[in-house]
Design a protein around this motif. Structure first.
Motif, short mmCIF file in Angstrom:
data_model
loop_
_atom_site.label_atom_id
_atom_site.label_comp_id
_atom_site.label_asym_id
_atom_site.label_seq_id
_atom_site.Cartn_x
_atom_site.Cartn_y
_atom_site.Cartn_z
N VAL A 108 29.73 85.49 86.54
CA VAL A 108 31.13 85.01 86.05
C VAL A 108 31.21 83.72 86.15
N ALA A 109 29.94 83.06 86.47
CA ALA A 109 29.96 81.51 86.16
C ALA A 109 29.23 81.79 84.63
N THR A 110 28.52 82.48 84.63
CA THR A 110 27.78 82.61 83.34
C THR A 110 28.56 82.06 81.48
N GLN A 111 30.05 82.40 81.97
CA GLN A 111 30.95 82.10 80.79
C GLN A 111 32.20 81.48 81.17
N HIS A 164 24.45 80.01 96.18
CA HIS A 164 23.39 79.83 97.03
C HIS A 164 23.49 81.20 98.19
N GLN A 165 22.66 81.81 97.85
CA GLN A 165 22.38 82.93 98.80
C GLN A 165 21.95 82.94 99.80
N LYS A 166 22.81 82.39 100.61
CA LYS A 166 22.00 81.85 102.13
C LYS A 166 21.36 83.16 102.80
N MET A 167 21.88 84.33 103.09
CA MET A 167 21.55 85.59 104.19
C MET A 167 21.05 86.51 103.39
N PHE A 168 20.68 86.75 102.57
CA PHE A 168 19.47 87.59 102.43
C PHE A 168 18.58 87.07 101.03
N ALA A 226 22.67 84.06 78.94
CA ALA A 226 22.90 82.96 80.55
C ALA A 226 21.97 82.01 80.37
N GLN A 227 22.62 80.79 80.97
CA GLN A 227 21.92 79.27 80.86
C GLN A 227 21.86 79.85 83.09
N ILE A 228 20.45 79.84 83.06
CA ILE A 228 21.04 79.83 84.65
C ILE A 228 19.05 79.47 85.26
N THR A 257 21.25 77.53 89.67
CA THR A 257 22.35 76.95 88.89
C THR A 257 22.85 77.99 87.71
N VAL A 258 23.99 78.08 87.98
CA VAL A 258 24.55 78.48 86.47
C VAL A 258 25.40 77.58 85.83
#
Length: 439
Positions: free
Chosen positions: A330-333, A341-345, A360-362, A371-372
């Protein structure tokens, strides 16, 4: 549902209409294992007809559970005649190792029969998912276990479960579920501290109480269980799947579509809706429905001091890890930037290379952070050929493909089928064009 099947997805999708979320996958896996706790009939409704659930039901049938499919999403179970010898068969090992949910048969089998066998379970390839929390928790209840390395199986037995104080070493949903089911028939009182408190755990505890268990502290991280000698039959209905609800919100935002999500149990969604609103997505609550209006531009909010928003997953009532990949897409647009920040996996972000290939700019900072930089609709994603690495990444790529310019092909869609019931048919009913190609 072939492992070699693919989705051919037409981009520039414009969707509209209403959709009802399936029953909750993670809850269904827990409550289906719980039927092993009683010899009486248990009825469960709103069960999602997805690969992981079907496989777990087949595993229980192999154990001797009498299963009747009353309708597409309602089953009755009667675990009266359990064949413990089945635990020693290669068929059991193969079936149990193919799904992560099989880990939760340990607690019920130990509670009723004093023994259990568990192969090293499968599931998503999203990093290390240790068994220690389950086994250490069960040890506190007077369970002995050993790991047979050559066969990759755990052998567990007890001379009688005994209540105890258990400080869970991590907030594990399935670990808490396993210990809770075992403790419900242990002698004496068990206190489970640092317990998971997800709605699915609350549902499991409510079901167990309706079977005759004595559990208090529902919804908190401290569960107190007074063990009983016997549990009885009951009826139970699964919640709607919160991950599907979040996926549909993300789909509406990415495709500029007006979608109504029906019977969403808004009261059980925790931080999910406020987090999407921080991304600038408009949500209209209409009773127990969520209407997502068509929206051309949505803007990610910054923190109060003006710094870039940092969204991370955490145990409930924090934002669920299964929706982090949806947020990232969703953040890409969006207008603005965000640090995901995916902490758990530790391997959940390894699908972003496909999004980068789509335009996409990631910036993938490390296995846990990305960072997106939102494109603000100024540059549309483009369709490509890609492979689904796991359930949630697969649906995220499907959402990206529906919003992209041109067609996309997504391979290995059995991963998506593991968690989403007839997703192609249901989205096509809203106006999508997704073709399932069997190879």
């Amino acid at each position: 549902m072939s492992k070699s099947a693919s989705f051919l997805v037409e981009g520039n999708a414009q969707l509209s209409g209403s959709i009802r979320p399936q029953g909750a996958k993670n809850e269904a896996l827990q409550v289906i294992c719980a039927v092993l706790l009683t010899a009486e009939k248990v009825s469960i409704s709103n069960v999602p007809n997805i690969r992981d659930v079907v496989r777990l039901i087949e595993l229980l049938q192999g154990l001797g559970v009498a299963v009747e499919k009353v309708s597409d999403n309602r089953y009755t179970f009667k675990a009266e005649n359990i064949d413990l010898d089945y635990l020693q068969t290669q068929e059991f090992v193969q079936k149990a190792s193919s799904i992560r949910g099989s880990v939760m048969i340990m607690g019920p089998l130990l509670a009723r029969f004093g023994k259990a066998v568990l192969p090293k379970p499968g599931g998503d390839k999203i990093g290390r998912r240790r068994m220690d929390t389950h086994l250490n928790g069960l040890q506190y209840l007077n369970v002995d276990y050993r790991y047979v390395r050559e066969e990759h199986i755990f052998l567990l037995e007890t001379e009688g479960l005994k209540g105890n104080f258990i400080l869970m070493e991590e907030i594990s949903v399935t670990g808490t579920a396993n210990v809770l089911m075992a403790a419900s028939m242990a002698k004496g009182v068990t206190t489970i501290y640092n317990a998971a408190c997800e709605p699915y755990l609350q549902q499991l505890a409510k079901m167990l109480n309706s079977m005759g268990a004595r559990i208090t502290g529902l919804g908190s991280n401290r569960l107190v269980v007074e063990g009983v000698d016997q549990l009885y039959g009951t009826g139970h209905r699964c919640l709607p799947d919160m991950i599907e609800i979040g996926s549909f919100i993300g789909l509406a935002a990415m495709t500029k579509s007006a979608i109504t999500i029906e019977q969403a149990r808004v009261d059980m969604l925790g931080n999910i809706l406020p987090t999407f609103e921080r991304f600038g997505i408009q949500l209209e609550i209409q009773g127990d429905d969520i209407h997502v209006p068509a929206q051309d531009i949505y803007e990610i909010q910054n923190f109060i001091d003006g710094s870039v928003l940092n969204v991370y997953d955490s145990p409930w009532p924090g934002f669920p890890p299964d929706l982090m990949s949806i947020l990232l897409v969703v953040a890409t647009q969006a207008r603005g930037s965000v640090l995901i920040h995916q902490k758990m996996f530790e391997s959940r972000l390894f699908f972003v290379d496909k999004l980068i290939d789509m335009g996409a700019q990631i910036i993938l900072c490390d296995p846990h952070r990305a960072t997106v930089i939102g494109l603000e609709r100024k540059s549309q994603l483009k369709g490509i050929e890609m492979t689904s690495p796991d359930i949630r990444a697969g649906v995220s790529l499907l959402i990206a493909a529906l919003s992209a310019k041109g067609n996309s092909r997504i391979h290995q869609i059995h991963q998506i089928d593991r968690g989403y019931e007839r997703i192609d048919e249901r989205l096509n009913a809203l106006g999508a064009n997704i073709q399932r190609i069997e190879q």
